[in-house]
Design a protein around this motif. Structure first.
Motif, PDB file in Angstrom:
ATOM      1  N   MET A   1     -11.774 -30.433  34.346  1.00 34.89           N
ATOM      2  CA  MET A   1     -10.451 -29.803  34.302  1.00 34.89           C
ATOM      3  C   MET A   1      -9.658 -30.211  35.552  1.00 34.89           C
ATOM      4  N   ASN A   2      -8.389 -30.598  35.356  1.00 35.87           N
ATOM      5  CA  ASN A   2      -7.598 -30.931  36.544  1.00 35.87           C
ATOM      6  C   ASN A   2      -7.149 -29.676  37.278  1.00 35.87           C
ATOM      7  N   SER A   3      -6.632 -29.860  38.506  1.00 38.11           N
ATOM      8  CA  SER A   3      -6.389 -28.679  39.331  1.00 38.11           C
ATOM      9  C   SER A   3      -5.192 -27.861  38.841  1.00 38.11           C
ATOM     10  N   ILE A   4      -4.200 -28.510  38.185  1.00 31.98           N
ATOM     11  CA  ILE A   4      -3.072 -27.738  37.670  1.00 31.98           C
ATOM     12  C   ILE A   4      -3.540 -26.828  36.531  1.00 31.98           C
ATOM     13  N   GLY A   5      -4.332 -27.389  35.620  1.00 35.41           N
ATOM     14  CA  GLY A   5      -4.842 -26.601  34.495  1.00 35.41           C
ATOM     15  C   GLY A   5      -5.643 -25.417  34.988  1.00 35.41           C
TER      16      GLY A   5
END
Lengths: 267, 278
Positions: A1-5
């Protein structure tokens, strides 16, 4: 999972916690024990979430929001700290250490926010004046929900997105005089709210009961429930004296009879 | 008596579920000025709208406006126990609409004010003190052993007390209002106003002494004379009383709300920064 998500997900956990006290009458679903477990599940480490939640919960157990007093915001502190602990792989004790400064910052934000949104009340006053009834209740149920959710979503989102160092930096940067000043301003606003209530209730000759309540609590250390019980009893006594003329007059007559001989003695 | 013929009727369960959900939502716009006032208005709005439904009748619109304004007054109560006040106030609004000549609408706010203190005291100590401690004490013990049952159990216990208490509080408030107000004469109303005034004002006095907490850090003679200690020796919590009486004086002299808010915020930060009050 990317950090924005990830930041969005944790932000939504914060919104859920906020809506517990906004829309569900504070069922305590906002407590760190619950929110940390949810954060743990979302970040793929339920065991770490539970452990952090249990540790933070124990510490925040004593912090009860009573009346208008705002304690350090362990709801926000717990969510952010648990996320940091899981993301950085630290132990539950570290989570507690991170939670405290964030909770203090959250308290500052909460006090400021709850001061500012008094403006919604004035808008509702104006809407009622114009006869826009639906608009008036929407300031509560629509705007209240949106603003309170945003007030929680944005800082949690930013904290997770920007990281621990940044949060610590902000905590250190807010001068203490400003924090203390806001806390004191919140007390004055509470005094203002109570004075509005007083001006509504205090009719001629009734001010004495306000003072009785104040001094009862100030000197005898009673709480509001205690003084209210005495208030009910006093109301019963005074009603029987004031309104049940017959029995009160008989009682007074009885006293007079007792006093007569004494007066004769003195003469 | 146009109110009698036009008021919209609803089933009791619809009414009670409105008290239930809207009592839970009472903190949605909580603020430092009038606290849960809009929350209470949101709760009672459907009742008021049903009593004065005709938007083209100026008399009804005026009554409706008057009722909305009435419920914008300061209010603060535990959501679960507040359902009782909401039920009672709703039946009082209905009574007032039925019989406007013999019912003093000021009684409604007097009843609200006199009940919110004791019901908050009972509600907060029950839900936040007792139930929360038990539910989360148990839950934390389980979670510490690594069981997901911990948070789930804590949530279940909390909801198991909150849901029925809120529902029945609203129902009893409404039913009690109906049976209790049916017997009311105009003289009785005066007595109730008097009794509510006593209880309400004593509770407000109690809140001033227990909820604000203003202190002064000032000291004299190189810290040997602490002003707060001297004040405590004269009258405890005197600064809280002084702040409320000062605000009361300003309110009575019709100082504008925006000015009062500015005084609280700017003056508050200044007094605190100068080290005079905290």
């Amino acid at each position: 999972m990317n950090s924005i998500g990830m930041a969005v997900l944790i932000g939504l956990v914060a919104v859920f916690a906020m809506l517990d006290s906004r829309l569900l009458g504070r069922l305590n679903f906002e407590q760190p024990l619950v929110t940390s477990a949810i954060v743990g599940i979302l970040l793929g480490n339920p065991a770490a979430g539970l452990a952090s939640g249990a540790t933070i919960e124990l510490m925040s157990m004593g912090l009860v929001q009573v009346g208008a007093a705002t304690p350090p915001d362990m709801v926000m502190g717990g969510i952010i700290a648990t996320s940091f602990a899981i993301l950085t792989g630290s132990d539950p004790e570290t989570a507690v250490a991170i939670a405290i400064p964030i909770a203090v910052l959250g308290q500052l934000l909460g006090v400021t926010f709850r001061t500012i949104i008094a403006a919604l009340g004035h808008r509702a006053d104006a809407a009622i004046e114009k006869g826009n009834f639906r608009e008036a209740t929407n300031y509560h149920i629509v705007w209240g929900t949106i603003l309170y959710s945003t007030m929680y979503f944005i800082p949690v989102f930013l904290a997770i997105y920007l990281g621990t160092d940044f949060v610590q930096g902000i905590v250190d940067a807010v001068p203490a005089w400003f924090t203390n000043g806001l806390n004191f301003a919140a007390k004055l606003l509470t005094a203002y709210g109570l004075s509005l209530l007083l001006s509504m209730m205090a009719s001629k000759g009734m001010m004495v009961f306000f003072l009785l309540g104040f001094f009862g609590c100030a000197y005898l250390g009673l709480d509001v429930t205690g003084i209210s019980i005495f208030g009910v009893l006093l109301a019963f006594i005074l009603m029987s004296v004031k309104y049940q003329g017959g029995s009160a007059a008989t009682a007074a007559a009885g006293i007079d009879d007792d006093y007569d001989p004494l007066e004769d003695d003195e003469l | 008596m146009s109110e009698n013929t036009t008021a919209i009727q609803v089933s009791p369960n619809k009414r009670y579920s409105q008290y239930f959900w809207r009592s839970w939502a009472i903190q949605d716009s909580w603020n430092y000025e009038r606290q849960m006032n809009m929350g209470f208005l949101y709760g009672i709005a459907p009742t008021i709208d049903r009593l004065y439904p005709d938007e083209n009748d100026p008399e009804q619109v005026a009554k409706r406006k008057e009722a909305y304004e009435r419920h914008m007054a300061f209010y603060n109560c535990t959501p679960q126990t507040s359902a009782f006040v909401l039920g009672l106030a709703s039946s009082m609004e209905e009574e007032y609409a039925r019989d406007p000549e013999n019912f003093d609408p000021e009684t409604i706010n007097a009843v609200k004010t006199s009940l919110m203190g004791p019901l908050s005291g009972i509600g907060d100590s029950f839900f936040q003190g007792t139930i929360r401690t038990i539910a989360f004490g148990l839950g934390t013990a389980l979670a510490a052993q690594g069981s997901m049952l911990g948070p789930v159990l804590a949530m279940v216990i909390s909801a198991a007390f909150s849901i029925p208490i809120t529902w029945y509080a609203g129902k009893f408030g409404y039913e009690m209002g109906n049976s209790f107000l049916d017997r009311l004469q105009s003289g009785t109303m005066e007595k109730i106003m008097y009794a509510c005034g006593i209880v309400g004002l004593m509770a407000i006095g109690g809140m001033v002494a227990t909820l604000i907490g203003i202190t002064t850090p000032l000291t004299f003679s190189e810290g040997t004379v602490v002003l707060q200690d001297i004040l405590n020796g004269i009258v405890p919590m005197i600064l809280d009383l002084a702040a409320v009486m000062g605000m009361y004086w300003l309110v009575k002299h019709n100082v504008k709300t925006s000015w009062l808010l500015a005084i609280c915020i700017v003056g508050g930060i200044a007094l605190s920064a100068l080290g005079i009050l905290a």
